[in-house]
Write a protein that holds these residues in place. Structure first.
Motif, PDB file in Angstrom:
ATOM      1  N   VAL A  13     -11.224   1.315  -3.997  1.00  0.00           N
ATOM      2  CA  VAL A  13      -9.814   1.353  -4.355  1.00  0.00           C
ATOM      3  C   VAL A  13      -9.200  -0.038  -4.221  1.00  0.00           C
ATOM      4  CG1 VAL A  13      -7.556   2.393  -3.904  1.00  0.00           C
ATOM      5  CG2 VAL A  13      -9.647   3.736  -3.537  1.00  0.00           C
ATOM      6  N   PHE A  14      -8.657  -0.545  -5.323  1.00  0.00           N
ATOM      7  CA  PHE A  14      -7.849  -1.763  -5.287  1.00  0.00           C
ATOM      8  C   PHE A  14      -6.385  -1.339  -5.221  1.00  0.00           C
ATOM      9  CE2 PHE A  14     -11.753  -3.227  -7.260  1.00  0.00           C
ATOM     10  CZ  PHE A  14     -11.949  -4.470  -6.656  1.00  0.00           C
ATOM     11  N   GLY A  15      -5.625  -1.923  -4.295  1.00  0.00           N
ATOM     12  CA  GLY A  15      -4.241  -1.517  -4.099  1.00  0.00           C
ATOM     13  C   GLY A  15      -4.138  -0.324  -3.160  1.00  0.00           C
ATOM     14  N   GLY A  16      -5.146  -0.109  -2.339  1.00  0.00           N
ATOM     15  CA  GLY A  16      -5.177   1.054  -1.467  1.00  0.00           C
ATOM     16  C   GLY A  16      -4.311   0.961  -0.232  1.00  0.00           C
ATOM     17  N   THR A  17      -3.728  -0.211   0.033  1.00  0.00           N
ATOM     18  CA  THR A  17      -2.905  -0.349   1.235  1.00  0.00           C
ATOM     19  C   THR A  17      -1.411  -0.176   0.952  1.00  0.00           C
ATOM     20  OG1 THR A  17      -2.749  -2.755   0.954  1.00  0.00           O
ATOM     21  CG2 THR A  17      -4.586  -1.913   2.273  1.00  0.00           C
ATOM     22  N   GLY A  18      -1.052   0.002  -0.331  1.00  0.00           N
ATOM     23  CA  GLY A  18       0.353   0.172  -0.703  1.00  0.00           C
ATOM     24  C   GLY A  18       0.799   1.617  -0.638  1.00  0.00           C
ATOM     25  N   PHE A  19       1.940   1.894  -1.236  1.00  0.00           N
ATOM     26  CA  PHE A  19       2.557   3.225  -1.170  1.00  0.00           C
ATOM     27  C   PHE A  19       1.667   4.300  -1.798  1.00  0.00           C
ATOM     28  CE2 PHE A  19       5.358   6.053  -3.895  1.00  0.00           C
ATOM     29  CZ  PHE A  19       5.525   7.026  -2.932  1.00  0.00           C
ATOM     30  N   LEU A  20       1.441   4.239  -3.102  1.00  0.00           N
ATOM     31  CA  LEU A  20       0.624   5.246  -3.764  1.00  0.00           C
ATOM     32  C   LEU A  20      -0.833   5.141  -3.327  1.00  0.00           C
ATOM     33  CD1 LEU A  20       0.202   7.511  -5.798  1.00  0.00           C
ATOM     34  CD2 LEU A  20       0.045   5.777  -7.614  1.00  0.00           C
ATOM     35  N   GLY A  21      -1.337   3.915  -3.241  1.00  0.00           N
ATOM     36  CA  GLY A  21      -2.740   3.718  -2.890  1.00  0.00           C
ATOM     37  C   GLY A  21      -3.102   4.293  -1.536  1.00  0.00           C
ATOM     38  N   SER A  22      -2.250   4.103  -0.534  1.00  0.00           N
ATOM     39  CA  SER A  22      -2.554   4.616   0.804  1.00  0.00           C
ATOM     40  C   SER A  22      -2.558   6.136   0.816  1.00  0.00           C
ATOM     41  CB  SER A  22      -1.548   4.067   1.824  1.00  0.00           C
ATOM     42  OG  SER A  22      -0.225   4.481   1.516  1.00  0.00           O
ATOM     43  N   ASN A  23      -1.651   6.741   0.056  1.00  0.00           N
ATOM     44  CA  ASN A  23      -1.649   8.201  -0.038  1.00  0.00           C
ATOM     45  C   ASN A  23      -2.923   8.704  -0.727  1.00  0.00           C
ATOM     46  OD1 ASN A  23       1.073   9.684   0.789  1.00  0.00           O
ATOM     47  ND2 ASN A  23       1.634   7.671  -0.015  1.00  0.00           N
ATOM     48  N   LEU A  24      -3.376   7.981  -1.752  1.00  0.00           N
ATOM     49  CA  LEU A  24      -4.611   8.346  -2.425  1.00  0.00           C
ATOM     50  C   LEU A  24      -5.798   8.221  -1.477  1.00  0.00           C
ATOM     51  CD1 LEU A  24      -6.357   9.009  -4.917  1.00  0.00           C
ATOM     52  CD2 LEU A  24      -6.339   6.551  -5.445  1.00  0.00           C
ATOM     53  N   VAL A  25      -5.879   7.118  -0.748  1.00  0.00           N
ATOM     54  CA  VAL A  25      -6.997   6.894   0.171  1.00  0.00           C
ATOM     55  C   VAL A  25      -7.058   8.000   1.223  1.00  0.00           C
ATOM     56  CG1 VAL A  25      -7.861   5.387   2.013  1.00  0.00           C
ATOM     57  CG2 VAL A  25      -7.127   4.407  -0.172  1.00  0.00           C
ATOM     58  N   LYS A  26      -5.920   8.350   1.791  1.00  0.00           N
ATOM     59  CA  LYS A  26      -5.890   9.414   2.803  1.00  0.00           C
ATOM     60  C   LYS A  26      -6.373  10.738   2.213  1.00  0.00           C
ATOM     61  CE  LYS A  26      -2.008   7.225   5.202  1.00  0.00           C
ATOM     62  NZ  LYS A  26      -0.538   7.306   5.470  1.00  0.00           N
ATOM     63  N   TYR A  27      -5.996  11.003   0.963  1.00  0.00           N
ATOM     64  CA  TYR A  27      -6.414  12.247   0.319  1.00  0.00           C
ATOM     65  C   TYR A  27      -7.916  12.242   0.050  1.00  0.00           C
ATOM     66  CZ  TYR A  27      -6.265  16.355  -2.672  1.00  0.00           C
ATOM     67  OH  TYR A  27      -6.484  17.607  -3.189  1.00  0.00           O
ATOM     68  N   LEU A  28      -8.443  11.117  -0.432  1.00  0.00           N
ATOM     69  CA  LEU A  28      -9.872  11.017  -0.697  1.00  0.00           C
ATOM     70  C   LEU A  28     -10.676  11.205   0.585  1.00  0.00           C
ATOM     71  CD1 LEU A  28      -9.951   7.971  -3.169  1.00  0.00           C
ATOM     72  CD2 LEU A  28     -10.107  10.403  -3.742  1.00  0.00           C
TER      73      LEU A  28
END
Length: 308
Positions: A13-28
């Motif tokens: 994930v590129f951009g995984g530390t931002g708003f949408l990205g962090s939510n995506l990472v947590k879900y994955l």
């Protein structure tokens, strides 16, 4: 670079530390997937997350393919500007960075590339028609223009590979840590019982998507990757569109606010109705977006819990 789950299947994930990205990472991670996150400077909203299935990298190291079996890349990377951005700023963030990520992608032997785009590539349609995947892009600002250039680059650069590409065009996404937008603006005023000014006399239709629904469609792209074509575009949005005045009233009611809602005769650059057809995502992916009202209920609940 930290070595963790060597040669096990992983998502990058590129951009995984931002708003949408962090939510995506947590879900994955909640789906028990191994996740690699490229961090530019800091861990951002992932700074408090400790998980054996999460590792961070900080360079475009081509040896990554020798260490990890990466099958999908999410490109959500963006930049928050501290001052009025120029075209060069947007170009560097949305085009130059995308070229760099695409060049890196070709070295990894992945099977899927997912690019997060925006409804800002569109402008007003005749007769207030609904926006769908066939709508012709017509950006009216630097942000939308450079995001559309990046869209085209994704398809062109990966066309002669075996990598399946998916582009997701989002409207405004709201949730905790969204960093602005009308929902946060209305909510802040409502909580302080300040007047809520609603532009365009409150009559313009808006389609806003709650972050959980945004994450859902991104995961569904991964889950259904075998059923996707070589190059796919998806419109993503809430189940419905509401007038700005209705959105303000809902937020005021959900927060038990005494704020006075004031329609004002001011008009933003995007002074047109936004209605989105998500049929393709529903039919092909099984996407089930929340309505704006249900999303706002979750948002207010999340904010209340955050402030406890």
């Amino acid at each position: 670079m930290v070595f963790g789950f060597r040669k096990m299947k992983a998502v990058l994930v590129f951009g995984g530390t931002g708003f949408l990205g962090s939510n995506l990472v947590k879900y994955l991670l909640a789906q028990n997937l191994n996740v690699i996150v490229y961090k530019h400077k800091s861990l951002g909203y992932l700074s408090s997350i400790v998980n054996d299935k999460l590792i961070f990298i900080d360079s475009f190291d081509e040896k990554l393919s020798q260490l990890y079996n990466i099958d999908t890349i999410y490109h959500l990377a963006s930049k928050v500007f501290s001052k009025e951005p120029t075209y060069e700023n947007f170009y560097q963030t949305n085009v130059d960075l995308t070229i760099k990520i695409l060049d890196f992608t070709k070295c990894l032997g992945i099977s899927q590339f997912i690019y997060i785009s925006t409804g800002s590539i569109f402008s007003k349609k005749i007769n207030n028609s609904i926006f769908d995947e066939s709508t012709c892009p017509n950006p009216k600002n630097y942000y939308g223009l450079t995001k559309y250039i990046a869209e085209r680059l994704v398809e062109i650069e990966l066309e002669k590979t075996n990598i399946k590409t998916s582009i997701v065009r989002f409207p405004s996404i709201f949730g905790i840590n969204s960093g602005g937008g009308i929902v946060e603006t209305f909510y802040t005023s409502a909580k302080e019982s300040k007047p809520i000014e609603v532009y365009s006399n409150g009559q313009r239709l808006r389609n806003l998507i709650y972050v959980d629904s945004a994450v859902e469609i991104l995961y569904l792209l991964y889950k259904n990757r075998e059923n996707l074509g070589q190059n796919e575009i998806f419109m993503a949005g809430s189940e419905d569109s509401l007038k700005l005045l209705e959105i303000a009233k809902l937020i005021a009611n959900l927060t038990d606010s005494r704020s006075k809602i004031i329609p004002v005769d001011k008009f933003p650059p995007s002074d047109f109705d936004v209605k989105i057809d998500t049929s393709k995502a529903k039919n092909l992916l099984g996407f089930k977006p929340l309505s704006i009202e249900d999303g706002l209920k979750r948002y207010v609940e999340d904010m209340n819990n955050e402030n406890l």
